[in-house]
Enzyme design. Sequence first.
Site, PDB file in Angstrom:
ATOM      1  N   CYS B 149       0.861  -1.200   0.000  1.00 20.98           N
ATOM      2  CA  CYS B 149       0.000   0.000   0.000  1.00 20.98           C
ATOM      3  C   CYS B 149       0.881   1.229   0.000  1.00 20.98           C
ATOM      4  O   CYS B 149       1.571   1.477  -0.998  1.00 20.98           O
ATOM      5  CB  CYS B 149      -1.041  -0.030   1.121  1.00 20.98           C
ATOM      6  SG  CYS B 149      -0.461  -0.405   2.793  1.00 20.98           S
ATOM      7  N   SER B 150       0.901   1.986   1.079  1.00 22.03           N
ATOM      8  CA  SER B 150       1.706   3.205   1.049  1.00 22.03           C
ATOM      9  C   SER B 150       2.192   3.547   2.453  1.00 22.03           C
ATOM     10  O   SER B 150       2.333   4.716   2.791  1.00 22.03           O
ATOM     11  CB  SER B 150       0.875   4.356   0.502  1.00 22.03           C
ATOM     12  OG  SER B 150      -0.273   4.539   1.298  1.00 22.03           O
TER      13      SER B 150
END
Lengths: 221, 245
Positions: B149-150
């Site tokens: 994801c981030s």
Amino acid sequence: MNGAQDLGGMMGFGPVIPEKDEPYFHGDWEKRALAITLACGALGQWTLDESRHARETIPPALYLSKTYYDIWITALEKLLLHHGLVTPDELQKGEALTARPATRNPPLAAERVAGALAKGSPTERNIATAPRFAIGDRVTTKVMHPTTHTRLPRYARGKTGVVTFRHGAHVFPDTHAHDLGEQPAHCYGIAFSARDLWGEGADPTLTVMVDCWEPYLESAA
Amino acid sequence: MRPPQVNGQGPVEKRGRAVHASGMTHQTHDHDHDEHHHHDHDHEHDHDHSELSEVALRVRALETILTRKGLVDPAALDAIVETYETKIGPRNGARVIARAWTDPAYLARLRENATAAIAELGCGGRQGEHMQIVENTTEKHNMVVCTLCSCYPWPVLGLPPVWYKSAPYRSRAVIDPRGVLKDFGVTLPETMQIRVWDSTAEMRYLVLPMRPAGTDSWSEEQLAHLVTRDSMIGTGQPLTPGATR
């Protein structure tokens, strides 16, 4: 799940293009997207893990063509619908048509924002079971392809590495994302050599560290 | 013109507009009309405002619905934005690094319990609940990614840049970090060991770059100016004494 979010090792996306003096937001809508996502999360109707799962269930072709905040908003719409905070009719018409549903937490008030962000949501838990692995142990990650949320990337499944850190017990995302409770488990920093991950031609100087919960691991001894 | 990139790198998707009839993408970043798209305006920009961001409209609609239902407080939204625009950013991390460079006792605490040591400087919380410092040496270089994801240490670095969340970075960092570094204009010696940290759990990693040479007499505050965001992610190096503005 094997969704488009699991990008490690994929090819063909082209170079990384850093933007000089990049602003935090590209457009005011991104500011609101961030803030709405955080404020809705604070209502307590879903976990961070569930919201990650809502993002990774966006169909791959869509996921890969969206900007990151668009991914967030698309997932937020799904979560709001799924948890009955917003109706399909409301989303379609862009109007509020039903009364405010009950939520676990009251809506985030402006004066609570600083405190909530400064506190965050720590995931470490004390558990009675001792960690099964010690620093230096060789472990093999499971081969598994759950259709549900997991934080073991595909490139690191069925691979052998060395336990390098013990992070304590943490909330287990694989259950926490699906309303199956925190089920905290010991979490380890595992070192994998690039050769073991990627085979021939791998960068001989590269080690990849992946944080793995105990249920992902088996002893390689 | 640079090629468009998928997943957030391309100006097309990033702003969801500015697609010319030719299909080429508009490269200018600074035309933020999201807040004005419902007005008639006569700016002489050459891009097509009729294509105005479908996602911006969706966000606006969502905020309206949620506000009217009493689920979000617009003042709270403003407070969140203000926090990440003005209070939390890479200057926080730079203070941590400069302190670690100048204060051996602080460095020891940072190694022992980074979350607590960073909290000493008033930083912590969301997306930095469990911090770990990873130290560059003459033999080892560290680089941080989140392939899934981030995940990114918000309290010390602020919100992640678009490239960090993009498919090109997330896909390649774990298999070809030297290639990624080249995209940033960074070349490491062939013998340098590289450690890439994939943020798969809630541990957040902050790279402690090596203190630049020729800074022996520098104060902590001066040193902080040499610490770039990218040097704390591992995709860059700190500035050198001659390079400060």
